[in-house]
Design a protein around this motif. Structure first.
Motif, PDB file in Angstrom:
ATOM      1  N   ASP A 138      -6.918  -3.049   3.225  1.00  0.00           N
ATOM      2  CA  ASP A 138      -5.791  -3.707   2.561  1.00  0.00           C
ATOM      3  C   ASP A 138      -5.759  -5.183   2.926  1.00  0.00           C
ATOM      4  O   ASP A 138      -5.621  -6.056   2.079  1.00  0.00           O
ATOM      5  CB  ASP A 138      -4.451  -3.084   2.999  1.00  0.00           C
ATOM      6  CG  ASP A 138      -4.357  -1.607   2.687  1.00  0.00           C
ATOM      7  OD1 ASP A 138      -4.709  -1.223   1.568  1.00  0.00           O
ATOM      8  OD2 ASP A 138      -3.926  -0.849   3.575  1.00  0.00           O
ATOM      9  N   ASP A 157      -1.678  -0.351   5.849  1.00  0.00           N
ATOM     10  CA  ASP A 157      -1.951   0.282   7.149  1.00  0.00           C
ATOM     11  C   ASP A 157      -3.449   0.320   7.452  1.00  0.00           C
ATOM     12  O   ASP A 157      -3.862   0.973   8.410  1.00  0.00           O
ATOM     13  CB  ASP A 157      -1.397   1.717   7.171  1.00  0.00           C
ATOM     14  CG  ASP A 157      -2.213   2.657   6.301  1.00  0.00           C
ATOM     15  OD1 ASP A 157      -2.566   2.262   5.172  1.00  0.00           O
ATOM     16  OD2 ASP A 157      -2.508   3.770   6.756  1.00  0.00           O
ATOM     17  N   ASP A 178       0.859  -1.181   0.000  1.00  0.00           N
ATOM     18  CA  ASP A 178       0.000   0.000   0.000  1.00  0.00           C
ATOM     19  C   ASP A 178       0.905   1.245   0.000  1.00  0.00           C
ATOM     20  O   ASP A 178       2.084   1.154   0.344  1.00  0.00           O
ATOM     21  CB  ASP A 178      -0.876  -0.037   1.259  1.00  0.00           C
ATOM     22  CG  ASP A 178      -1.660   1.236   1.449  1.00  0.00           C
ATOM     23  OD1 ASP A 178      -2.368   1.642   0.512  1.00  0.00           O
ATOM     24  OD2 ASP A 178      -1.541   1.841   2.537  1.00  0.00           O
ATOM     25  N   ASP A 221      -0.153   5.163   0.879  1.00  0.00           N
ATOM     26  CA  ASP A 221      -0.356   6.175   1.928  1.00  0.00           C
ATOM     27  C   ASP A 221      -0.480   5.539   3.309  1.00  0.00           C
ATOM     28  O   ASP A 221      -1.322   4.669   3.529  1.00  0.00           O
ATOM     29  CB  ASP A 221      -1.606   7.003   1.612  1.00  0.00           C
ATOM     30  CG  ASP A 221      -1.494   7.704   0.258  1.00  0.00           C
ATOM     31  OD1 ASP A 221      -0.376   8.089  -0.117  1.00  0.00           O
ATOM     32  OD2 ASP A 221      -2.528   7.834  -0.425  1.00  0.00           O
ATOM     33  N   GLY A 222       0.342   5.985   4.234  1.00  0.00           N
ATOM     34  CA  GLY A 222       0.330   5.436   5.588  1.00  0.00           C
ATOM     35  C   GLY A 222       1.201   4.199   5.728  1.00  0.00           C
ATOM     36  O   GLY A 222       1.378   3.681   6.832  1.00  0.00           O
ATOM     37  N   THR A 223       1.740   3.735   4.586  1.00  0.00           N
ATOM     38  CA  THR A 223       2.600   2.545   4.593  1.00  0.00           C
ATOM     39  C   THR A 223       4.009   2.918   4.120  1.00  0.00           C
ATOM     40  O   THR A 223       4.997   2.639   4.800  1.00  0.00           O
ATOM     41  CB  THR A 223       1.996   1.452   3.696  1.00  0.00           C
ATOM     42  OG1 THR A 223       0.694   1.117   4.188  1.00  0.00           O
ATOM     43  CG2 THR A 223       2.873   0.203   3.680  1.00  0.00           C
TER      44      THR A 223
HETATM   45 MG    MG Z   1      -2.982   3.258   3.356  1.00  0.00          MG
END
Ligand code: MG
Length: 176
Positions: free
Chosen positions: A130, A126, A8, A10-12
């Motif tokens: 996912d 995240d 992933d 964003d955030g990962t």
């Molecule tokens: Mg994400």
């Protein structure tokens, strides 16, 4: 058959700032991510980004903005991914799409493109969307719970691993 990491974005990989698309908002979640990715590549894993980008459907940003952001991400990492799959659609605008996580269309497409051994592959994300997507695909799943700090204790979606850092991810992939 190849094995892969489905990652992933964003955030990962980068800090999620809610519809991240400006190059100046591209900040790596951790500075040593590239080292972990490189070691995994050396161990034979394809590095594949899979990301929902409904902000494109919502006209918050364009596909061109998406690719500029991606180029900045690769510049900061100092490496290139083997493939990027993104889903620009939002259900309220374009309807349900098989590529939008938690659907697993992106992984099925990757499997067609690369002939991937899914049971030997990992998904890293995240968000429980996912995990849900890749549970449908028999990948091993790793939730990086650094930014969202999700409570997964009573979730119906259960990741195989919950970690707080990419160093833990390295241990799981390369040393278990
Ligand atoms: Mg994400």
């Amino acid at each position: 058959m190849r094995k892969a990491l489905f990652i992933d974005r964003d955030g990962t990989l980068n800090v999620d700032v809610n519809y991240a698309h400006k190059v100046e908002d591209c900040h790596l979640l951790e500075e040593w991510i590239w080292e972990v990715l490189q070691k995994c590549r050396d161990a034979g894993y394809l590095l594949i980004v899979t990301t929902n980008q409904a902000g494109i459907d919502k006209w918050y940003y364009t596909e061109e903005d998406f690719w500029k952001f991606h180029a900045e991400l690769e510049r900061q990492l100092g490496m290139q991914f083997d493939k990027v799959y993104f889903c620009p659609y939002h259900p309220d605008i374009s309807g349900e799409h098989s590529w939008r996580k938690p659907n697993n269309g992106m992984i099925l497409q990757a499997n067609t493109d690369f002939d991937i051994d899914l049971s030997a592959s990992y998904m890293i994300g995240d968000n429980l969307k996912d995990i849900e997507a890749w549970n449908k695909s028999q990948c091993k799943t790793i939730l990086i719970n650094k930014q969202n700090n999700l409570d997964v204790t009573d979730s119906h979606v259960v990741p195989e691993y919950v970690v707080m850092s990419w160093q833990e991810i390295e241990k799981i992939i390369l040393h278990t």
